[in-house]
Motif scaffolding. Structure first.
Motif, PDB file in Angstrom:
ATOM      1  N   LEU A  19       0.834  -1.213   0.000  1.00  0.00           N
ATOM      2  CA  LEU A  19       0.000   0.000   0.000  1.00  0.00           C
ATOM      3  C   LEU A  19       0.866   1.259   0.000  1.00  0.00           C
ATOM      4  O   LEU A  19       0.615   2.209  -0.735  1.00  0.00           O
ATOM      5  N   ALA A  61      -7.172  -4.085  -0.616  1.00  0.00           N
ATOM      6  CA  ALA A  61      -8.471  -3.424  -0.514  1.00  0.00           C
ATOM      7  C   ALA A  61      -9.491  -4.212   0.304  1.00  0.00           C
ATOM      8  O   ALA A  61     -10.471  -3.645   0.811  1.00  0.00           O
ATOM      9  N   LEU A 102      -5.712   4.343   0.710  1.00  0.00           N
ATOM     10  CA  LEU A 102      -6.340   3.377  -0.196  1.00  0.00           C
ATOM     11  C   LEU A 102      -7.379   4.058  -1.088  1.00  0.00           C
ATOM     12  O   LEU A 102      -7.445   3.816  -2.294  1.00  0.00           O
TER      13      LEU A 102
END
Lengths: 191, 191
Positions: A19, A61, A102
């Motif tokens: 991420l 996710a 995100l």
């Protein structure tokens, strides 16, 4: 300590590192090799957990998608319309704020969309569930448009680099206030 | 008529066809060959105008970007704050509605972003100019957040397949109403 970390730990660290690299270089600009290097492991070690970058994007996710699913279900259980809207709005904003890195990737990477697509509700299912609650049953076009502007505007703003310097608590308050105004909910009293 | 169409005409037709194919298959899923086939010309004829798909994407987006630039400049010239906001909001919504197919591609394709990046103002310049007008000079954080939610929410909703069935005039009215509510402008009287 020289003992190897357990596999589950490596997986969690891998997703956190992925991420961070995605945010820095874009999903497109991040390779499995870069993830391995940043973790200080071999590419084979990354392969042990994920075969492709798409799998990693989806796994990154997944927790946020599960949380959203939970918020939608809980909101739908509330007895009164107003409480349903408040519950969903506050839950959605909280989710966007906590996962802002995100969320910022969401609009630029199809992998995140794929993760939603592969979830239980699917993209359409999520959108419909969210709009059903925010706009109410058999909504007129104005309510539908307001619900859409709320969802997209709050998500895009929460993920925007323009407000990256704002702390979570202030951002949460601002976004909920804007959302309430959009959805015609009474102003909250801030103490 | 068997005479060849003038070059300018082919270019215009090419961009219209490209946009249609982009909307149908995504920019990613559209090849120069597909554009040539849909136009009934050779791939060499497409190459005569554009060397890469990136060039086509940028050319498809260019007119809308020029229009936005013009709207921002005109809005900034208005004497009163309220008139500036109204001018920009209505111009922005009108642009989003007329170019909704293009706007729908915006969030999924980096090529459109590149077109904005390469424009005179650049992405940052555009964003700052729009926010400066909507949020006013030296805005507090609430005004900044409201301006961001307005811009992103209106654009994303205008390009959303969820309201694709809505005619331009109705969509324009709904989006302006939502925008006014977000920006604290008084309700308009619809006649």
């Amino acid at each position: 300590m020289t003992t190897a970390a357990p596999a589950e730990d490596t997986r969690t660290r891998l997703l956190g590192t992925a991420l961070r690299l995605f945010a820095e270089h874009g999903v497109e600009g991040t390779s499995l090799q870069m993830i391995a290097d940043a973790l200080g492991v071999t590419k084979a070690a990354v392969y042990y957990h994920f075969k492709t970058k798409a799998e990693i994007t989806e796994a990154v996710a997944a927790p946020a998608i599960r949380e959203l699913d939970h918020i939608v279900s809980e909101a739908a259980k509330q007895r009164r319309r107003g409480t349903q809207v408040d519950y969903l709005l506050e839950g959605f904003v909280d989710l966007v704020v906590r996962h802002r890195v995100l969320v910022a990737l969401f609009s630029s990477d199809p992998g995140i969309n794929r993760a939603i697509e592969n979830s239980t509700r699917g993209m359409e299912g999520f959108k419909n569930a969210l709009i059903d609650i925010l706009a109410g049953p058999e909504p007129d076009i104005s309510s539908r448009v307001a619900a859409l502007v709320t969802l997209t505007g709050l998500a895009m703003t929460g993920g925007s680099p323009d407000i990256a310097q704002l702390d979570d608590e202030s951002l949460r308050r601002e976004l909920v206030d804007v959302g309430r105004r959009l959805l015609g909910r009474p102003r909250r009293h801030h103490d």
